[in-house]
Scaffold this active site. Sequence first.
Site, short mmCIF file in Angstrom:
data_model
loop_
_atom_site.label_atom_id
_atom_site.label_comp_id
_atom_site.label_asym_id
_atom_site.label_seq_id
_atom_site.Cartn_x
_atom_site.Cartn_y
_atom_site.Cartn_z
N HIS A 25 1.14 -11.67 7.05
CA HIS A 25 -0.26 -11.30 6.80
C HIS A 25 -0.33 -10.02 5.97
CE1 HIS A 25 -4.58 -11.01 8.06
NE2 HIS A 25 -4.35 -9.73 7.84
N GLU A 26 0.39 -9.00 6.39
CA GLU A 26 0.33 -7.71 5.71
C GLU A 26 1.05 -7.74 4.37
OE1 GLU A 26 -1.61 -5.39 6.62
OE2 GLU A 26 -2.16 -6.41 8.48
N HIS A 86 -1.55 -8.72 1.92
CA HIS A 86 -2.42 -7.60 1.51
C HIS A 86 -1.69 -6.68 0.54
CE1 HIS A 86 -5.71 -8.53 4.09
NE2 HIS A 86 -5.07 -8.30 5.22
#
Length: 494
Positions: A146-147, A150
């Site tokens: 997920h990160e 980003h």
Amino acid sequence: MIPISVVVCVLGGWCAIYLADTLLKSSSSLKASYEDWLVNYGLSVSPFHMRWQTALFNRQFYNWGRWKPRFLYLWFSMGMVFGIAAMFGSVILLGKTLMQTLTQMLTEAPTAPNDRMLQVVVPGVNLPVSQLTYFFSAILISGVIHEVGHGVAAIREQVRFNGFGIFIFIVYPGAFVDLFTTHLQLISPVQQLRIFCAGVWHNFVLGVVSFMVLFLLPAFLFPFYYTGVGAFVTEVTEDSPANGPRGLFVGDIVTSLQDCPIYGVEDWNSCLGDLSQKSQIGYCINAATLQQLSFPARVYRRLDGTVECCSNNSLTDICFSYNTNLDSHRYACLPARKVIEASKVCRTNADCQKDFVPSFCVTPSLENQTRLIRVKHPPHMDMLFVGHPMHLQYTVSLSSFVPRHNFLSIDLPVVIETFCKYLISLSGALAVINAVPCFALDGQWILNSFLEATLSSLIVEKQNRELVGFLILLAGSTLLAANVALGLWMVTAR
């Protein structure tokens, strides 16, 4: 309720960490060196929260963010569309889940956990201790992916990347990226959306990849394991009703339960579910054999209204009921194995008529929810199980994969299968939760950027757009909080 031992371990551990942190920071001789050590290693400690941040991976993130700019533009543009759709979809999903929970609470209906689309998971309560490694590993990997989304999207949009980190909140692990806030505020709302939606997009992709691996696992493992021949027994617990000289053993292949064929673990679970829901099946026996095997016995009713006609001390005989041709209901105490072996299953006497030989359909007269199940696991003698079908499901572990060679691990396919299932569910849940328009989640920034990109011409005043966003965030936060609070209550308090 949450086990006291789990609560004590968690609270005790965090109290020890926080106490040590407080003492070191209060010590005049150790404070400076301790704080320097925390800064050098990127560590920070607060109540029930510990985090580690580093710049070690910055070069790798920049390499990813500058790789094939055109492809990354299309990739994160797709993620932006998915993230916006997920924001609306997550609200619908949470609303439906809340209605299901409220309905269950008001009707006191014993709904199975799988009936709810989203469920709060509490280790040690509705998550077995044996599954904790899968659970926490899947959460950590889902959070890291997920990160990474980003971080790579931010570098693609020329936002400075300060570092990557991992944290632990109570018992749940997670990850984060540190981006330069000023750069984020200077780029356009569409660029912001690509960055904010990248996390849930990567979680969705991880779930899809995990599903594909799970679906294609039989093909991947085909040179080493074969499937479709039955359910392969990998473990039988000591307290299992299937444990014993005529029970199941590790390495057995179960091919059927009653008349329900078994080709894999899914069939095993499905057949047990059907057997627990449907009434007890009967067995065909001709009239001569019935008269030969039966012997006089006293008939009496149990407390639940069912009939018993065998001695309580008997380990081989079971009370059977049947209807005669005159529609009179009769009971006979018969040796279970002799009745069942080589017998055809039936529901009525009509299922047993063959070659004009008088036959009856005899049905075990057992307590409510108790079933007599014939388990075939050739070449061994059939196992006869008497009890609730779910007891077999809970105490016998199986796999759909049968090793081709003795030196191969019987647990490896199960480990891969289980881990993929956890990645699918937890990565999907992380995508859904983060997409909710809620304070402090990705959904907050997705919503704000979406409103700036779509409503700037309709609502000219920025203050008014922020008010609309605040009201939506308040509603989304309330919806998520209600789901979490009621979900926790359903899991721990009921």
